[in-house]
Design an enzyme around this catalytic site. Structure first.
Site, PDB file in Angstrom:
ATOM      1  N   ASP A 135       0.794  -1.232   0.000  1.00 65.38           N
ATOM      2  CA  ASP A 135       0.000   0.000   0.000  1.00 65.38           C
ATOM      3  C   ASP A 135       0.828   1.286   0.000  1.00 65.38           C
ATOM      4  OD1 ASP A 135       0.842   0.160   2.785  1.00 65.38           O
ATOM      5  OD2 ASP A 135      -0.730  -1.321   3.182  1.00 65.38           O
ATOM      6  N   CYS A 162       0.519   2.112 -26.268  1.00 65.16           N
ATOM      7  CA  CYS A 162       1.049   1.190 -27.288  1.00 65.16           C
ATOM      8  C   CYS A 162       0.109   0.016 -27.528  1.00 65.16           C
ATOM      9  CB  CYS A 162       2.432   0.679 -26.880  1.00 65.16           C
ATOM     10  SG  CYS A 162       2.419  -0.737 -25.760  1.00 65.16           S
ATOM     11  N   HIS A 196       6.386  -7.660  -1.671  1.00 64.05           N
ATOM     12  CA  HIS A 196       5.287  -8.012  -2.584  1.00 64.05           C
ATOM     13  C   HIS A 196       4.937  -6.891  -3.556  1.00 64.05           C
ATOM     14  CE1 HIS A 196       3.953 -11.225   0.577  1.00 64.05           C
ATOM     15  NE2 HIS A 196       5.009 -11.575  -0.106  1.00 64.05           N
ATOM     16  N   CYS A 206      -2.122   0.532 -22.268  1.00 68.48           N
ATOM     17  CA  CYS A 206      -1.059   1.494 -22.570  1.00 68.48           C
ATOM     18  C   CYS A 206      -1.346   2.158 -23.917  1.00 68.48           C
ATOM     19  CB  CYS A 206       0.267   0.747 -22.625  1.00 68.48           C
ATOM     20  SG  CYS A 206       1.687   1.759 -23.067  1.00 68.48           S
TER      21      CYS A 206
HETATM   22 ZN   LIG Z   1       3.087   0.067 -23.688  1.00 72.88          ZN
END
Ligand SMILES: [Zn+2]
Length: 235
Positions: free
Chosen positions: A101, A147, A116, A145
């Site tokens: 967190d 992309c 983690h 993303c």
């Molecule tokens: Zn990307």
């Protein structure tokens, strides 16, 4: 010795924290019985938070993840704040945490080993472009993303290995510590139990609400809330 006396006697404290540290900030513990197991989902959290599930049912993963894992309103509690103070005062060398967190950094801690990972970091799986947690939270469906690749949180899911550098750094700090405080973890979950074996220092302290298999090995055991206990330390 009391915890205060142990702290007074120590110069290189390392704090090893589990879910119990964050529950006091209102973040649920996935492994506790009164945690998320009893909540209504088609799959248990351990299944949803696995690599296989992420790859195969990414949309379902994110539904659960946005709903249950991103507690961005959570604030550092007394434990986080005292530990940050201890680091500033030159008492504490590192925090090793199983929590994802980012609350230790929010409290001001600098040397934090996140075993983690962290929900605050996210990457495109294709081009590795980083994304903020807000990009995940404010979107819907599977976050993508520019992309076209899928964005994945920098969180270690079930079936995935821990980051080597993080583990090695944490072990290095533990092996050089003169005091190790283990808190808010039952120590039954890998890698906690194994990493504690690297401690060769003087004072081993355990703070946990319930008894653990490690209780007998420790110099001091406090079955209490981590924040309440640490808050009383005077630096
Ligand atoms: Zn990307």
């Amino acid at each position: 010795m009391t915890l205060q006396e142990i702290i007074n006697d120590s110069k290189r404290v390392v704090f090893f924290g589990g879910a119990g540290v964050s529950t006091e900030s209102g973040i649920p513990d996935f492994r506790s019985v009164d945690g998320l197991y009893n909540q209504k989902y088609d799959y248990p959290p351990e299944t949803i938070l696995s690599h296989t599930f992420f790859m195969n049912k990414t949309e379902d993963f994110y539904k659960f993840y946005r709903d249950k894992m991103l507690c961005l309103t959570a604030k550092p509690n007394k434990a986080h704040l005292k530990l940050a103070e201890m680091e500033k005062a030159g008492k504490l060398t590192a925090i090793v945490t199983q929590n994802i967190d980012g609350l230790h950094q929010a409290a001001g801690s600098k040397n934090v080993y996140e075993l983690h990972g962290s929900v605050l970091r996210n990457y495109c799986m294709k081009c590795h472009k980083p994304y903020a947690v807000e990009d995940i939270l404010n979107g819907s469906g599977v976050p993508k993303c520019t992309c076209g690749g899928t964005i994945k949180p920098d969180v270690v899911l079930y079936e995935e290995g821990l980051d080597n550098d993080t583990v090695e750094g944490a072990i290095e700090c533990i092996s050089r510590a003169d005091c190790l405080i283990i808190a808010g973890t039952s120590l039954t979950v890998y890698p906690a139990a194994g990493m504690v074996r690297y401690f060769r220092g003087k004072h081993l302290v355990l703070i946990n609400r319930d008894p653990t298999p490690m209780d007998e090995m420790c110099e001091l055991v406090l079955h209490d809330k981590v924040g309440e206990v640490l808050d009383k330390i005077v630096l």
